[in-house]
Design an enzyme around this catalytic site. Sequence first.
Site, PDB file in Angstrom:
ATOM      1  N   CYS A  83       3.287   8.613   0.711  1.00  0.00           N
ATOM      2  CA  CYS A  83       3.639   7.372   1.867  1.00  0.00           C
ATOM      3  C   CYS A  83       4.257   6.018   0.703  1.00  0.00           C
ATOM      4  O   CYS A  83       2.994   5.509   0.639  1.00  0.00           O
ATOM      5  CB  CYS A  83       3.231   7.382   3.496  1.00  0.00           C
ATOM      6  SG  CYS A  83       3.173   6.319   4.253  1.00  0.00           S
TER       7      CYS A  83
ATOM      8  N   CYS B  68       5.863  -6.888   7.899  1.00  0.00           N
ATOM      9  CA  CYS B  68       7.002  -6.205   8.700  1.00  0.00           C
ATOM     10  C   CYS B  68       7.042  -7.229   9.440  1.00  0.00           C
ATOM     11  O   CYS B  68       6.355  -8.397  10.169  1.00  0.00           O
ATOM     12  CB  CYS B  68       6.499  -5.127   9.003  1.00  0.00           C
ATOM     13  SG  CYS B  68       7.807  -4.606  10.166  1.00  0.00           S
TER      14      CYS B  68
ATOM     15  N   CYS C 259      -0.868   1.575   8.437  1.00  0.00           N
ATOM     16  CA  CYS C 259      -0.656   1.718   8.198  1.00  0.00           C
ATOM     17  C   CYS C 259      -0.840  -0.506   8.096  1.00  0.00           C
ATOM     18  O   CYS C 259      -1.591  -0.893   8.635  1.00  0.00           O
ATOM     19  CB  CYS C 259       1.074   0.998   8.549  1.00  0.00           C
ATOM     20  SG  CYS C 259       1.634   2.188   8.883  1.00  0.00           S
TER      21      CYS C 259
ATOM     22  N   GLU D 281       1.078  -1.362  -0.132  1.00  0.00           N
ATOM     23  CA  GLU D 281       0.094   0.138   0.152  1.00  0.00           C
ATOM     24  C   GLU D 281       0.726   1.233  -0.288  1.00  0.00           C
ATOM     25  O   GLU D 281       2.054   1.328   0.496  1.00  0.00           O
ATOM     26  CB  GLU D 281      -0.517  -0.350   1.229  1.00  0.00           C
ATOM     27  CG  GLU D 281      -1.737  -1.479   2.238  1.00  0.00           C
ATOM     28  CD  GLU D 281      -2.178  -0.624   2.818  1.00  0.00           C
ATOM     29  OE1 GLU D 281      -2.409   0.142   3.028  1.00  0.00           O
ATOM     30  OE2 GLU D 281      -1.956  -1.797   3.748  1.00  0.00           O
TER      31      GLU D 281
ATOM     32  N   CYS E 130       5.606  -4.911  16.093  1.00  0.00           N
ATOM     33  CA  CYS E 130       4.731  -3.159  17.220  1.00  0.00           C
ATOM     34  C   CYS E 130       3.514  -4.271  18.067  1.00  0.00           C
ATOM     35  O   CYS E 130       2.503  -4.228  17.134  1.00  0.00           O
ATOM     36  CB  CYS E 130       4.574  -2.011  16.237  1.00  0.00           C
ATOM     37  SG  CYS E 130       6.646  -1.221  16.394  1.00  0.00           S
TER      38      CYS E 130
ATOM     39  N   CYS F 251       0.417  -2.366  15.661  1.00  0.00           N
ATOM     40  CA  CYS F 251       0.323  -1.809  14.279  1.00  0.00           C
ATOM     41  C   CYS F 251      -0.237  -3.266  13.435  1.00  0.00           C
ATOM     42  O   CYS F 251       0.334  -4.612  13.512  1.00  0.00           O
ATOM     43  CB  CYS F 251       1.754  -1.787  13.872  1.00  0.00           C
ATOM     44  SG  CYS F 251       2.119  -1.687  11.512  1.00  0.00           S
TER      45      CYS F 251
END
Length: 350
Positions: A104, A111, A332, A91, A115, A118
């Site tokens: 962005c 990932c 995100c 994205e 976190c 997220c």
Amino acid sequence: MTDIKSLNLSQLEEHIVEAGEKKFRAKQIYEWLHIKHVRRFDEMSNLPKNLRTYLEEHDTLVSIETVRVQESKTDGTKKYLFALSDGNLVESVLMRYKFGNSVCISSQVGCRMGCRFCASTLDGLERSLKPSEMLDQIYAIARDTGERISNVVVMGTGEPLDNFENLLQFIRLLSDENGLNISQRNLTVSTCGIVPEMIRLAEEKLQITLAISLHAATDEKRKALMPIANRYSIKELLQACRYYFDKTGRRLTFEYSLVGGVNDTDTDATELIHLLKGMNCHVNLIPVNPIKERDYVESGNAEVVAFKNKLEKNGINVTIRREMGRDIDGACGQLRRRHSQEQQSGGSEF
Ligand code: SAH
């Protein structure tokens, strides 16, 4: 096969000379790739036919496909879902500000930083993006809108410093005067704080802005939000920040996502002030964007304002990030996840 869009101009020249062609052809190809943003070799109309055929046989031209676009009805923000050549999805977001257009981008598919608040990390890391795949998110948006892009932030899915070499090549290509020529000063890279890689980045002496996802002022609280805090203490993190500033002269940004009742109290603000006092920095407060997989809630408006005022009164440079695109899965990894889940269940709201 060579990923031709990931080569810088001198690498491309070498590549073209190896093919038995004249060096000046490289500059022409570079322009087609990085200024005109063509998607196929046969669009490179000033190249001889045999060179185009050679390129088709020896090189890949990374060109991402738009899968979905969502445009915010309130602020003109556009969120793009792109498919890479292997079918993976990433994205990107276009944000329209008074000072210009900012894009962005994502640096990885998924990932592995974990976190807690997220959405990008819920399914782990699939793979890192190549320089060409990072660039192409910007090129595809420029093509789609026909508008100039003046700023880029690497704050989408992924940890950019977990993809160090490719990030570096991407930065050099993006700021190359023969390409899109976006000033490094208009580029921000956000990291959860991988200390050794921050030091490595400082050594490169780039003019980019480094943003650190801090989110807490004590190690204990930070560990509860971000697994990376188990590897590096806040003390080590801030040392690396000072080193970055010494090497580059660039003021750092600290991102602080405010989570209701977790890190938004008056005590939290006091601790943050002690931590950052005297540092040449900027604090960006982001009311957390709740994801349905976790039970974190955003701070109330009163708490956000009180937190900001307290920092300000103590001489800390602070802004509250204007929320953009909340109505279009702005956080995100949310759009990608929703899309994949809909594909699996066979339904779609679009
Ligand atoms: N991996 C990098 C960059 C990607 S995340 C990093 O950690 O900085 C970009 C920023 O958005 C980070 O500060 C991240 O902590 C924050 N973020 C992620 N999910 C969020 C959410 N749901 N609400 C608010 N901020 C979030």
